[in-house]
Structure formats: C-alpha cells, structure tokens
Design a protein around this motif. Structure first.
Motif, PDB file in Angstrom:
ATOM      1  N   HIS A  25       0.855  -1.187   0.000  1.00  0.00           N
ATOM      2  CA  HIS A  25       0.000   0.000   0.000  1.00  0.00           C
ATOM      3  C   HIS A  25       0.888   1.232   0.000  1.00  0.00           C
ATOM      4  CE1 HIS A  25      -3.597   2.322   0.803  1.00  0.00           C
ATOM      5  NE2 HIS A  25      -2.924   2.956   1.728  1.00  0.00           N
ATOM      6  N   ILE A  26       0.566   2.198  -0.834  1.00  0.00           N
ATOM      7  CA  ILE A  26       1.359   3.421  -0.934  1.00  0.00           C
ATOM      8  C   ILE A  26       0.904   4.375   0.162  1.00  0.00           C
ATOM      9  CG2 ILE A  26       1.974   5.370  -2.414  1.00  0.00           C
ATOM     10  CD1 ILE A  26       1.456   3.495  -4.823  1.00  0.00           C
ATOM     11  N   GLU A  27       1.821   4.692   1.068  1.00  0.00           N
ATOM     12  CA  GLU A  27       1.496   5.494   2.244  1.00  0.00           C
ATOM     13  C   GLU A  27       1.881   6.961   2.119  1.00  0.00           C
ATOM     14  OE1 GLU A  27      -0.049   4.379   4.973  1.00  0.00           O
ATOM     15  OE2 GLU A  27      -0.134   2.278   4.330  1.00  0.00           O
ATOM     16  N   CYS A  28       2.886   7.258   1.291  1.00  0.00           N
ATOM     17  CA  CYS A  28       3.393   8.621   1.246  1.00  0.00           C
ATOM     18  C   CYS A  28       3.920   8.935  -0.154  1.00  0.00           C
ATOM     19  CB  CYS A  28       4.497   8.812   2.282  1.00  0.00           C
ATOM     20  SG  CYS A  28       5.947   7.771   1.993  1.00  0.00           S
ATOM     21  N   GLU A  29       4.317  10.178  -0.339  1.00  0.00           N
ATOM     22  CA  GLU A  29       4.807  10.617  -1.641  1.00  0.00           C
ATOM     23  C   GLU A  29       6.051   9.831  -2.079  1.00  0.00           C
ATOM     24  OE1 GLU A  29       4.491  12.784  -5.119  1.00  0.00           O
ATOM     25  OE2 GLU A  29       3.074  12.741  -3.455  1.00  0.00           O
ATOM     26  N   ALA A  30       6.934   9.497  -1.150  1.00  0.00           N
ATOM     27  CA  ALA A  30       8.138   8.726  -1.493  1.00  0.00           C
ATOM     28  C   ALA A  30       7.757   7.328  -1.994  1.00  0.00           C
ATOM     29  CB  ALA A  30       9.080   8.635  -0.305  1.00  0.00           C
ATOM     30  N   ASP A  31       6.786   6.685  -1.335  1.00  0.00           N
ATOM     31  CA  ASP A  31       6.291   5.383  -1.795  1.00  0.00           C
ATOM     32  C   ASP A  31       5.708   5.513  -3.197  1.00  0.00           C
ATOM     33  OD1 ASP A  31       6.875   4.336   0.729  1.00  0.00           O
ATOM     34  OD2 ASP A  31       4.770   4.295   1.374  1.00  0.00           O
ATOM     35  N   TYR A  32       4.946   6.584  -3.406  1.00  0.00           N
ATOM     36  CA  TYR A  32       4.313   6.838  -4.698  1.00  0.00           C
ATOM     37  C   TYR A  32       5.362   6.998  -5.794  1.00  0.00           C
ATOM     38  CZ  TYR A  32       1.697   9.362  -8.310  1.00  0.00           C
ATOM     39  OH  TYR A  32       1.147   9.773  -9.498  1.00  0.00           O
TER      40      TYR A  32
END
Length: 75
Positions: A25-32
């Motif tokens: 699951h993408i939690e933050c902008e860095a993950d995105y």
C-alpha cells in the motif's frame, strides 16, 4: 478447486518479493514515486505484451498507484 494456503511458504516468498519490488500500500509521496518509477521500468520491459510473465504485475502496480492518486487528489 480451493487449495489450502501454505503460509509457512508464503511469508518468506512475500518478504523476498517485497525486497525486489515496491509492492505494498502506498502510504506517502516517497512510496508513490518509487511505485511510479517501478511501473515505468515494468512498462519499458513488458510494453503491451499480454503474454509477458510480468504483464499482470503491471496491472497490480497500476492499481496501487491509482488508489493512492484517488485518495490524494486535490479536492
């Protein structure tokens, strides 16, 4: 046919896969940004070849990105 899940094998396989690819699951902008870069790399390799072994992975990563974008779209 419903095969029983072998969780003893699934846990290490999942951990190994997550160490190779940003599949969570993408939690933050860095993950995105990591997921988007990964998708672009996949698309460079897979293109539109539905027979490619990683073709369904493109859809999974795309779905994760789309869910993040929907939840974080400016109102």
């Amino acid at each position: 046919m419903n095969a029983a899940l072998d969780l003893d094998k699934m846990v290490p396989a999942w951990q190994a896969l997550k160490s190779l690819a940003p599949l969570a699951h993408i939690e933050c902008e860095a993950d995105y940004e990591r997921a988007t870069a990964f998708l672009n790399d996949l698309l460079d390799l897979v293109r539109d070849d539905a027979g490619h072994p990683l073709y369904s992975l493109v859809a999974v990563v795309g779905d994760l990105i789309e869910a993040y974008e929907i939840d974080h779209e400016p109102r």
